[in-house]
Design a protein around this motif. Structure first.
Motif, PDB file in Angstrom:
ATOM      1  N   GLU A  24       0.821  -1.212   0.000  1.00 44.87           N
ATOM      2  CA  GLU A  24       0.000   0.000   0.000  1.00 44.87           C
ATOM      3  C   GLU A  24       0.851   1.256   0.000  1.00 44.87           C
ATOM      4  N   ASN A  25       1.843   1.275   0.891  1.00 42.68           N
ATOM      5  CA  ASN A  25       2.733   2.431   0.974  1.00 42.68           C
ATOM      6  C   ASN A  25       4.175   1.968   1.022  1.00 42.68           C
ATOM      7  N   PRO A  26       5.096   2.801   0.550  1.00 48.08           N
ATOM      8  CA  PRO A  26       6.498   2.375   0.571  1.00 48.08           C
ATOM      9  C   PRO A  26       7.039   2.278   2.001  1.00 48.08           C
ATOM     10  N   SER A  49      16.487  -6.279   8.629  1.00 43.34           N
ATOM     11  CA  SER A  49      15.850  -7.445   8.002  1.00 43.34           C
ATOM     12  C   SER A  49      14.352  -7.260   7.928  1.00 43.34           C
ATOM     13  N   GLY A  50      13.795  -7.677   6.822  1.00 44.47           N
ATOM     14  CA  GLY A  50      12.341  -7.714   6.714  1.00 44.47           C
ATOM     15  C   GLY A  50      11.677  -6.372   6.499  1.00 44.47           C
ATOM     16  N   THR A  51      12.440  -5.364   6.074  1.00 42.29           N
ATOM     17  CA  THR A  51      11.847  -4.038   5.892  1.00 42.29           C
ATOM     18  C   THR A  51      11.647  -3.659   4.422  1.00 42.29           C
ATOM     19  N   ILE A 306      15.760 -15.077   3.097  1.00 41.50           N
ATOM     20  CA  ILE A 306      14.550 -15.884   2.900  1.00 41.50           C
ATOM     21  C   ILE A 306      13.374 -15.263   3.645  1.00 41.50           C
ATOM     22  N   ASP A 307      12.260 -15.138   2.928  1.00 43.84           N
ATOM     23  CA  ASP A 307      11.115 -14.405   3.457  1.00 43.84           C
ATOM     24  C   ASP A 307       9.899 -15.314   3.541  1.00 43.84           C
ATOM     25  N   ILE A 308       9.612 -15.772   4.755  1.00 46.00           N
ATOM     26  CA  ILE A 308       8.425 -16.609   4.968  1.00 46.00           C
ATOM     27  C   ILE A 308       7.656 -15.989   6.114  1.00 46.00           C
TER      28      ILE A 308
HETATM   29  P1  ADP Z   1      14.400  -7.439   3.399  1.00 38.99           P
HETATM   30  O1  ADP Z   1      15.029  -7.807   2.119  1.00 38.99           O
HETATM   31  O2  ADP Z   1      14.585  -6.009   3.764  1.00 38.99           O
HETATM   32  O3  ADP Z   1      14.776  -8.348   4.525  1.00 38.99           O
HETATM   33  P2  ADP Z   1      11.950  -8.152   2.044  1.00 38.99           P
HETATM   34  O4  ADP Z   1      12.147  -7.314   0.867  1.00 38.99           O
HETATM   35  O5  ADP Z   1      12.181  -9.617   1.913  1.00 38.99           O
HETATM   36  O6  ADP Z   1      12.819  -7.594   3.264  1.00 38.99           O
HETATM   37  O7  ADP Z   1      10.469  -7.866   2.589  1.00 38.99           O
HETATM   38  C1  ADP Z   1       9.988  -8.446   3.789  1.00 38.99           C
HETATM   39  C2  ADP Z   1       8.483  -8.628   3.709  1.00 38.99           C
HETATM   40  O8  ADP Z   1       7.832  -7.368   3.700  1.00 38.99           O
HETATM   41  C3  ADP Z   1       8.040  -9.345   2.452  1.00 38.99           C
HETATM   42  O9  ADP Z   1       7.102 -10.328   2.815  1.00 38.99           O
HETATM   43  C4  ADP Z   1       7.423  -8.257   1.610  1.00 38.99           C
HETATM   44  O10 ADP Z   1       6.394  -8.744   0.785  1.00 38.99           O
HETATM   45  C5  ADP Z   1       6.916  -7.299   2.651  1.00 38.99           C
HETATM   46  N1  ADP Z   1       6.896  -5.893   2.159  1.00 38.99           N
HETATM   47  C6  ADP Z   1       7.930  -5.254   1.561  1.00 38.99           C
HETATM   48  N2  ADP Z   1       7.599  -3.991   1.233  1.00 38.99           N
HETATM   49  C7  ADP Z   1       6.318  -3.818   1.620  1.00 38.99           C
HETATM   50  C8  ADP Z   1       5.386  -2.720   1.540  1.00 38.99           C
HETATM   51  N3  ADP Z   1       5.748  -1.553   1.024  1.00 38.99           N
HETATM   52  N4  ADP Z   1       4.142  -2.920   2.038  1.00 38.99           N
HETATM   53  C9  ADP Z   1       3.804  -4.111   2.590  1.00 38.99           C
HETATM   54  N5  ADP Z   1       4.615  -5.174   2.695  1.00 38.99           N
HETATM   55  C10 ADP Z   1       5.859  -5.047   2.215  1.00 38.99           C
END
Ligand code: ADP
Ligand code: MG
Length: 362
Positions: A24-26, A49-51, A306-308
């Motif tokens: 929805e939003n960055p 992580s996870g952002t 890895i993203d789960i």
């Molecule tokens: P990182 O590489 O920073 O560890 P990821 O790119 O794997 O993180 O993203 C982590 C999770 O957040 C994923 O499941 C992704 O789909 C979700 N995500 C990323 N950007 C957004 C966003 N703008 N809005 C909602 N969810 C998001």
């Protein structure tokens, strides 16, 4: 901070892809990195992580492809087959409404198929270092129109094992190509290294104290000696079985041994490591992503990226050897603001190392 994807100068069909993917939003890193990528500047981007770093570079890449030119324009390099596959899938989804060809070029897959797919000049190549370099050297991957190189998990990719391949690849691409690197961790030696191949990069950096996520509760259990780890794991099995979980074990041999022992004792677990064959690894990952496998034993093969989303527990059966790996491993839980838990098994001999990790990340 950027409030909306609409403010990031993205093409309409890319925006459609982003919204239909469910964003929805960055996130903050997306709001910061995408404009820099649009300006064609080199970029060093660090965020927890996870952002949403994958979203950041995927959107930045897709927004800058010239669809009218049937040439390979971007190469995205990842440290493992698993991460390359995952990133390929995300970019594919985000590009749903765009006429952009994306190809995965990953070690362990059919080389002939890879060569013939490359002859169609995919706009974007997503892959692993060895196979990409090999395809470049054999001239199946044409580099003359490449304008952007992305390194995901850059500090890992620029570490000892991969460094030469990366330098090799960079040598073949036009001098003026843009290089953008992403990771949750950017140790000083890596930042120094970047001066060798990046030109006045913009930097988005996070202090190490701020790298830990509030949503992840971190515990340790003092198990005294290595021999007691196994019984401890069995003791907490009922508790960990409530969610999806990764258990990290440092060596492949020990991993195999514990996996066999758990199975023999009637616990339904699976394991993954880098020496298993490619197809088998792929099927394990699919079953883990779908939730069919609940508890997965892994080496550091799955420490990064890895993203789960349902994964909410990380167990360090062995403490990781370095501080960066710790933050990456526990970051497999608590994705995008979710809650997570991590538990380290610590022997008396590990105690000092545990204390170092605790104080380093506050
Ligand atoms: P990182 O590489 O920073 O560890 P990821 O790119 O794997 O993180 O993203 C982590 C999770 O957040 C994923 O499941 C992704 O789909 C979700 N995500 C990323 N950007 C957004 C966003 N703008 N809005 C909602 N969810 C998001
Ligand atoms: Mg990532």
């Amino acid at each position: 901070m950027t409030e909306s994807f609409d403010d990031l100068n993205l093409t309409d069909n890319l925006l459609r892809g982003i919204y239909s993917y469910g964003f929805e939003n960055p996130s903050p890193i997306q709001g910061k990195a995408i404009p820099i990528m649009n300006e064609k500047k080199d970029l060093i981007a660090q965020a927890q992580s996870g952002t949403g770093k994958t979203g950041a570079f995927s959107i930045g890449v897709l927004n800058n492809i010239d669809v009218s030119s049937n040439t390979t324009q971007v190469v995205i390099i990842n440290p493992t087959h698993e991460l390359a596959n995952q990133n390929f899938n995300v970019i594919k989804e985000l590009s749903n409404y765009l006429d952009i060809n994306i190809l995965s070029v990953i070690g362990g897959t059919d080389v002939r198929k890879c060569q013939s797919d490359l002859s169609k000049n995919p706009h974007i190549v997503v892959g692993t270092p060895g196979r990409i370099l090999d395809m470049i050297q054999k001239r199946y991957l044409v580099t003359e129109n490449i304008k952007m190189i992305i390194l995901d998990e850059a500090d890992e990719i620029l570490s000892y094992g991969f460094k030469d391949s990366i330098y090799g690849i960079i040598q073949y691409v036009p001098k003026e190509s843009q290089i953008c690197i992403f990771s949750a961790t950017m140790p000083d030696d890596v930042l120094d290294l970047t001066e060798k191949f990046m030109v006045n990069p913009e930097r988005v950096l996070v202090d190490r104290e701020n790298l830990t996520l509030e949503g992840i509760l971190q515990f340790y259990i003092n198990v005294k000696i290595n021999d007691w780890k196994y019984e401890t794991l069995k003791d907490i099995y009922d508790t960990i079985n409530v969610s999806q979980c990764i258990i990290y074990i440092n060596s492949k041999n020990k991993l195999t041994e514990i996996n066999d022992r758990l199975k023999h004792d009637g616990f339904p677990v699976e394991c993954i490591h880098g020496e298993l064959n490619s197809d088998y690894r792929k099927s394990i990952m699919e079953d883990f992503k779908s939730g069919k496998i609940r508890i997965l034993l892994s080496t550091d093969l799955l420490a990064r990226g890895i993203d789960i989303q349902q994964l909410s527990l990380v167990i360090n059966y062995d403490l990781p050897r370095n501080k960066e790996t710790y933050i990456h491993r526990i970051g497999r839980s608590g994705r995008y603001g979710r809650k997570g838990v991590s538990i380290n098994f610590v022997t008396d001999r590990d105690m000092e190392h545990q204390n170092e990790i605790s104080s380093f990340y506050n």
